[in-house]
Write a protein that holds these residues in place. Sequence first.
Motif, PDB file in Angstrom:
ATOM      1  N   MET A  29       0.849  -1.196   0.000  1.00 52.86           N
ATOM      2  CA  MET A  29       0.000   0.000   0.000  1.00 52.86           C
ATOM      3  C   MET A  29       0.887   1.248   0.000  1.00 52.86           C
ATOM      4  N   LEU A  30       0.464   2.227  -0.754  1.00 52.62           N
ATOM      5  CA  LEU A  30       1.250   3.460  -0.851  1.00 52.62           C
ATOM      6  C   LEU A  30       1.195   4.225   0.472  1.00 52.62           C
ATOM      7  N   ARG A  31       2.390   4.548   0.983  1.00 52.01           N
ATOM      8  CA  ARG A  31       2.434   5.259   2.276  1.00 52.01           C
ATOM      9  C   ARG A  31       2.492   6.756   2.040  1.00 52.01           C
ATOM     10  N   ALA A  32       1.901   7.513   2.999  1.00 55.45           N
ATOM     11  CA  ALA A  32       1.916   8.972   2.873  1.00 55.45           C
ATOM     12  C   ALA A  32       3.336   9.504   3.053  1.00 55.45           C
ATOM     13  N   LYS A  33       3.658  10.492   2.280  1.00 53.93           N
ATOM     14  CA  LYS A  33       4.995  11.085   2.381  1.00 53.93           C
ATOM     15  C   LYS A  33       5.083  11.875   3.690  1.00 53.93           C
ATOM     16  N   PRO A  34       6.141  11.699   4.497  1.00 49.93           N
ATOM     17  CA  PRO A  34       6.216  12.425   5.762  1.00 49.93           C
ATOM     18  C   PRO A  34       6.258  13.935   5.535  1.00 49.93           C
ATOM     19  N   LEU A  35       5.599  14.638   6.420  1.00 49.83           N
ATOM     20  CA  LEU A  35       5.581  16.102   6.318  1.00 49.83           C
ATOM     21  C   LEU A  35       6.970  16.657   6.623  1.00 49.83           C
ATOM     22  N   PRO A  36       7.311  17.801   6.032  1.00 51.62           N
ATOM     23  CA  PRO A  36       8.583  18.425   6.425  1.00 51.62           C
ATOM     24  C   PRO A  36       8.547  18.810   7.905  1.00 51.62           C
ATOM     25  N   ALA A  37       9.718  18.860   8.524  1.00 50.11           N
ATOM     26  CA  ALA A  37       9.800  19.075   9.978  1.00 50.11           C
ATOM     27  C   ALA A  37       9.042  20.315  10.423  1.00 50.11           C
ATOM     28  N   SER A  38       9.065  21.363   9.593  1.00 53.74           N
ATOM     29  CA  SER A  38       8.416  22.623   9.978  1.00 53.74           C
ATOM     30  C   SER A  38       6.890  22.509   9.994  1.00 53.74           C
ATOM     31  N   LEU A  39       6.341  21.507   9.296  1.00 47.72           N
ATOM     32  CA  LEU A  39       4.874  21.360   9.221  1.00 47.72           C
ATOM     33  C   LEU A  39       4.328  20.288  10.161  1.00 47.72           C
TER      34      LEU A  39
END
Lengths: 184, 219
Positions: free
Chosen positions: A1-11
């Motif tokens: 299953m396609l995993r969500a891309k991690p948010l950048p640290a600032s977000l």
Amino acid sequence: MLRAKPLPASLRPRKRYIAFRAESDRRLTRREVGSAIAASALSLFGETGVSEMNLRLLEFREDEQRGFVVCAHTQVLRAVAAMSAVSEIGGERVHLRPLGVSGTVRALRRKFLSGEAALISSEKRVKLEGKDFILRGTISGLCYAEPVDEVLRERLRILKLRFVGALDKELRGEEDAADAKHGL
Amino acid sequence: MFTDLHVHSLHSSGADTPGFLRRLARSLGVELCLCDGVVHEGIASGVEVHATTKRELLSELRRNWRRFDYLLVHGGNMEINRCAVRDSRVDALLHPYAGRRDCGVDTVVARAAAESGVAVGVELEDLILARGMERVRVLAHFREILRLSRKYGFRVLATSGARCRYSLRSLREAEALLACCGFEREEALRALTQVPREILERKVRLRRELSRGVRFAEG
């Protein structure tokens, strides 16, 4: 299953980790503690409030009865209130005592979850203020003793407790009591 | 430091010895005072007066007020609430809302408490042990007492009401619970630290007096 891309640290949402110790007259399980915290938070702050808190139990070591929860960084006070409002689990009094708050799991483990005095189990008969007790455990000089006296047992039942708390120096072993009887 | 004026030990209706509670309280950063109606050595000792009539209350106050470091009155009955806040021998009226639909503090009680300096006490145990609508009522009572205290200027005292080791709360926990009822940080700290300290210091001051208003000159 396609995993969500991690948010950048600032977000990424900012978090706080709160270490706690579960205190009770019996050993609690992770499931019990997790549901008690969730129920308490829901009861105090409602579904909307809890969704803002992002409160979750991340770890609970059943052998040490310690663990930690994670919450949003602005909601520490509410998370502490939710844990503090847990009064009983399975019909027995408990207290989830917060040990400290940290911004990272690593710091939390180093500061609050390393090194703990172990509970020493016992079955010794002791006396406290002239009444008979069975010593069940000792931790750092704090003793937990089960009364033999029916009146005291009834009082503990009302308070949803099993043991009386006493200091080790306040309890007298059977040998000590015998010595005292002979005026030694 | 949180000074907890309402804790019961094995000597009254509690489950732990005074020594045990004292050590536990020290580890939590709480100054423990025991409200057993027994004088404990080395621990501030108080009494909680339970009375059903005004006459009974006055007789209990006469009997106890010199013996203990502080004197609390168990509220609930409106006659007792009013009588307690008018009597300067009383240090605090505890849970005036007990067994009532309202918070037990009306304008008469609020004005009298502000004039006499008697604090009105809220108990964390009432909040912790309550469930569902009962907890909703307790939260509403706490809010109402706080609102009236802001208006009339009487002091609010917060205590744990602990009868066992699992009811003792640290300053941080007590502050978090009070915040749920609308207490600002300063108000919570005042109710948990400053007001109980003032109560304990007041008795020390009164004991130095030969009679009301007359005391030995110092120096």
